[in-house]
Motif scaffolding. Structure first.
Motif, PDB file in Angstrom:
ATOM      1  N   ALA A  23       0.828  -1.206   0.000  1.00 54.25           N
ATOM      2  CA  ALA A  23       0.000   0.000   0.000  1.00 54.25           C
ATOM      3  C   ALA A  23       0.863   1.257   0.000  1.00 54.25           C
ATOM      4  CB  ALA A  23      -0.946   0.002   1.200  1.00 54.25           C
ATOM      5  N   ALA A  24       1.941   1.240   0.765  1.00 58.56           N
ATOM      6  CA  ALA A  24       2.837   2.396   0.821  1.00 58.56           C
ATOM      7  C   ALA A  24       3.534   2.614  -0.515  1.00 58.56           C
ATOM      8  CB  ALA A  24       3.848   2.227   1.947  1.00 58.56           C
ATOM      9  N   VAL A  25       3.956   1.536  -1.167  1.00 60.48           N
ATOM     10  CA  VAL A  25       4.567   1.652  -2.492  1.00 60.48           C
ATOM     11  C   VAL A  25       3.556   2.254  -3.464  1.00 60.48           C
ATOM     12  CG1 VAL A  25       5.455   0.336  -4.472  1.00 60.48           C
ATOM     13  CG2 VAL A  25       6.258  -0.186  -2.151  1.00 60.48           C
ATOM     14  N   LEU A  26       2.348   1.734  -3.442  1.00 64.06           N
ATOM     15  CA  LEU A  26       1.283   2.230  -4.314  1.00 64.06           C
ATOM     16  C   LEU A  26       1.034   3.713  -4.064  1.00 64.06           C
ATOM     17  CD1 LEU A  26      -0.628   0.872  -6.407  1.00 64.06           C
ATOM     18  CD2 LEU A  26      -2.274   0.596  -4.550  1.00 64.06           C
ATOM     19  N   GLU A  33       3.476  10.359  -9.338  1.00 66.89           N
ATOM     20  CA  GLU A  33       2.886  10.424 -10.680  1.00 66.89           C
ATOM     21  C   GLU A  33       2.016  11.676 -10.823  1.00 66.89           C
ATOM     22  OE1 GLU A  33      -0.697   8.093 -12.930  1.00 66.89           O
ATOM     23  OE2 GLU A  33       0.791   6.831 -11.924  1.00 66.89           O
ATOM     24  N   VAL A  34       1.180  11.947  -9.816  1.00 69.55           N
ATOM     25  CA  VAL A  34       0.249  13.084  -9.919  1.00 69.55           C
ATOM     26  C   VAL A  34       0.876  14.406  -9.489  1.00 69.55           C
ATOM     27  CG1 VAL A  34      -1.803  11.626  -9.696  1.00 69.55           C
ATOM     28  CG2 VAL A  34      -0.842  12.699  -7.651  1.00 69.55           C
ATOM     29  N   ALA A  35       1.938  14.350  -8.703  1.00 73.66           N
ATOM     30  CA  ALA A  35       2.614  15.567  -8.234  1.00 73.66           C
ATOM     31  C   ALA A  35       4.128  15.360  -8.274  1.00 73.66           C
ATOM     32  CB  ALA A  35       2.145  15.915  -6.827  1.00 73.66           C
ATOM     33  N   PRO A  36       4.699  15.282  -9.465  1.00 73.65           N
ATOM     34  CA  PRO A  36       6.120  14.965  -9.570  1.00 73.65           C
ATOM     35  C   PRO A  36       7.033  15.961  -8.845  1.00 73.65           C
ATOM     36  CG  PRO A  36       5.180  15.522 -11.731  1.00 73.65           C
ATOM     37  CD  PRO A  36       4.060  15.448 -10.761  1.00 73.65           C
ATOM     38  N   THR A  97      -4.582  11.116  -3.058  1.00 78.79           N
ATOM     39  CA  THR A  97      -3.711   9.957  -3.284  1.00 78.79           C
ATOM     40  C   THR A  97      -3.957   8.878  -2.234  1.00 78.79           C
ATOM     41  OG1 THR A  97      -2.046  11.378  -4.306  1.00 78.79           O
ATOM     42  CG2 THR A  97      -1.301   9.222  -3.517  1.00 78.79           C
ATOM     43  N   LEU A  98      -4.151   9.300  -0.993  1.00 79.46           N
ATOM     44  CA  LEU A  98      -4.462   8.338   0.068  1.00 79.46           C
ATOM     45  C   LEU A  98      -5.776   7.623  -0.226  1.00 79.46           C
ATOM     46  CD1 LEU A  98      -3.949   7.028   2.843  1.00 79.46           C
ATOM     47  CD2 LEU A  98      -5.123   8.998   3.857  1.00 79.46           C
ATOM     48  N   LEU A  99      -6.800   8.370  -0.601  1.00 82.03           N
ATOM     49  CA  LEU A  99      -8.099   7.755  -0.901  1.00 82.03           C
ATOM     50  C   LEU A  99      -7.995   6.806  -2.090  1.00 82.03           C
ATOM     51  CD1 LEU A  99     -10.481  10.811  -0.371  1.00 82.03           C
ATOM     52  CD2 LEU A  99      -9.975   8.964   1.229  1.00 82.03           C
ATOM     53  N   TRP A 100      -7.251   7.192  -3.109  1.00 80.76           N
ATOM     54  CA  TRP A 100      -7.052   6.344  -4.283  1.00 80.76           C
ATOM     55  C   TRP A 100      -6.365   5.037  -3.872  1.00 80.76           C
ATOM     56  CZ3 TRP A 100      -2.707   4.318  -6.584  1.00 80.76           C
ATOM     57  CH2 TRP A 100      -2.854   3.808  -7.881  1.00 80.76           C
ATOM     58  N   THR A 101      -5.342   5.162  -3.026  1.00 79.41           N
ATOM     59  CA  THR A 101      -4.600   3.987  -2.556  1.00 79.41           C
ATOM     60  C   THR A 101      -5.505   3.051  -1.758  1.00 79.41           C
ATOM     61  OG1 THR A 101      -2.562   5.295  -2.458  1.00 79.41           O
ATOM     62  CG2 THR A 101      -2.596   3.217  -1.212  1.00 79.41           C
ATOM     63  N   LEU A 102      -6.296   3.627  -0.870  1.00 81.58           N
ATOM     64  CA  LEU A 102      -7.211   2.812  -0.075  1.00 81.58           C
ATOM     65  C   LEU A 102      -8.249   2.120  -0.959  1.00 81.58           C
ATOM     66  CD1 LEU A 102      -7.636   5.308   2.862  1.00 81.58           C
ATOM     67  CD2 LEU A 102      -6.631   3.014   3.041  1.00 81.58           C
ATOM     68  N   TRP A 110     -14.229  -1.055  -0.437  1.00 79.07           N
ATOM     69  CA  TRP A 110     -14.247   0.401  -0.552  1.00 79.07           C
ATOM     70  C   TRP A 110     -15.650   0.808  -0.988  1.00 79.07           C
ATOM     71  CZ3 TRP A 110     -11.367   4.259   1.073  1.00 79.07           C
ATOM     72  CH2 TRP A 110     -11.515   5.525   0.516  1.00 79.07           C
ATOM     73  N   THR A 111     -16.455   1.166  -0.023  1.00 77.45           N
ATOM     74  CA  THR A 111     -17.843   1.541  -0.277  1.00 77.45           C
ATOM     75  C   THR A 111     -17.988   3.061  -0.180  1.00 77.45           C
ATOM     76  OG1 THR A 111     -18.452   1.448   2.054  1.00 77.45           O
ATOM     77  CG2 THR A 111     -18.607  -0.634   0.796  1.00 77.45           C
ATOM     78  N   PRO A 112     -19.111   3.594  -0.625  1.00 72.88           N
ATOM     79  CA  PRO A 112     -19.325   5.042  -0.461  1.00 72.88           C
ATOM     80  C   PRO A 112     -19.237   5.488   1.007  1.00 72.88           C
ATOM     81  CG  PRO A 112     -20.872   4.179  -2.053  1.00 72.88           C
ATOM     82  CD  PRO A 112     -20.164   2.988  -1.454  1.00 72.88           C
ATOM     83  N   ASP A 113     -19.714   4.670   1.926  1.00 81.21           N
ATOM     84  CA  ASP A 113     -19.632   5.028   3.346  1.00 81.21           C
ATOM     85  C   ASP A 113     -18.190   5.028   3.848  1.00 81.21           C
ATOM     86  OD1 ASP A 113     -22.368   5.387   3.540  1.00 81.21           O
ATOM     87  OD2 ASP A 113     -22.740   3.415   4.428  1.00 81.21           O
ATOM     88  N   VAL A 114     -17.402   4.055   3.401  1.00 79.40           N
ATOM     89  CA  VAL A 114     -15.990   4.006   3.793  1.00 79.40           C
ATOM     90  C   VAL A 114     -15.261   5.209   3.195  1.00 79.40           C
ATOM     91  CG1 VAL A 114     -13.825   2.696   3.565  1.00 79.40           C
ATOM     92  CG2 VAL A 114     -15.952   1.506   4.142  1.00 79.40           C
ATOM     93  N   ALA A 115     -15.548   5.522   1.944  1.00 81.28           N
ATOM     94  CA  ALA A 115     -14.929   6.682   1.295  1.00 81.28           C
ATOM     95  C   ALA A 115     -15.276   7.968   2.049  1.00 81.28           C
ATOM     96  CB  ALA A 115     -15.383   6.781  -0.158  1.00 81.28           C
ATOM     97  N   ALA A 116     -16.526   8.123   2.434  1.00 79.68           N
ATOM     98  CA  ALA A 116     -16.945   9.320   3.174  1.00 79.68           C
ATOM     99  C   ALA A 116     -16.266   9.395   4.540  1.00 79.68           C
ATOM    100  CB  ALA A 116     -18.468   9.328   3.334  1.00 79.68           C
TER     101      ALA A 116
END
Length: 142
Positions: A23-26, A33-36, A97-102, A110-116
């Motif tokens: 997860a940390a590597v990801l 990638e998104v903020a070089p 980035t954290l949310l994407w990784t999770l 990863w449900t809408p409730d978990v995301a919220a």
């Protein structure tokens, strides 16, 4: 955050903990990638940094039921981030980035409730850290 949100964050993080290294590597691969431009703030060998990320997340997640217990450490972390060159505009990028990784790590869990719930947790912590690192604008005396 509601008690239900705290529970969702803690339960979902428990599912990520066994794959914390991956997860940390990801996370960092995606961040760079998104903020070089932020890559220069990090060491060439990311092994220890990845461990620190996951350890810090574990402390925060476990401390959500008693925020006052983790706020001093969050304040100190925010100050260190300033010294590394972090700026307030980096926080939303790190959060997404954290949310994407999770989302990638949790898959169907990863449900809408978990995301919220994670969005709320990150919002509370990042707003606190930004205020400690860069100061809240003082109100004019009346």
């Amino acid at each position: 955050m509601t008690p239900e949100q705290i529970n969702l964050v803690q339960q979902s993080f428990a599912k990520v903990a066994p794959i914390s290294e991956a997860a940390a590597v990801l996370f960092y691969d995606r961040l760079f990638e998104v903020a070089p431009s932020v890559k220069a703030m990090f060491p060439a060998d990311m092994t220890e940094q990845r461990k620190k990320l996951m350890a810090t997340l574990a402390v925060v997640v476990n401390g959500l039921t008693n925020l006052d217990s983790i706020l001093p450490a969050a304040s100190a972390l925010a100050q260190r981030h300033v010294a590394y060159g972090a700026k307030p505009e980096h926080y939303p990028v790190v959060g997404s980035t954290l949310l994407w990784t999770l989302e990638k790590g949790l898959g169907d869990a990863w449900t809408p409730d978990v995301a919220a719930a994670w969005t709320a947790a990150y919002g509370v912590l990042s707003n606190f850290m930004i205020s400690k690192a860069y100061g809240a604008r003082p109100q004019a005396a009346e």
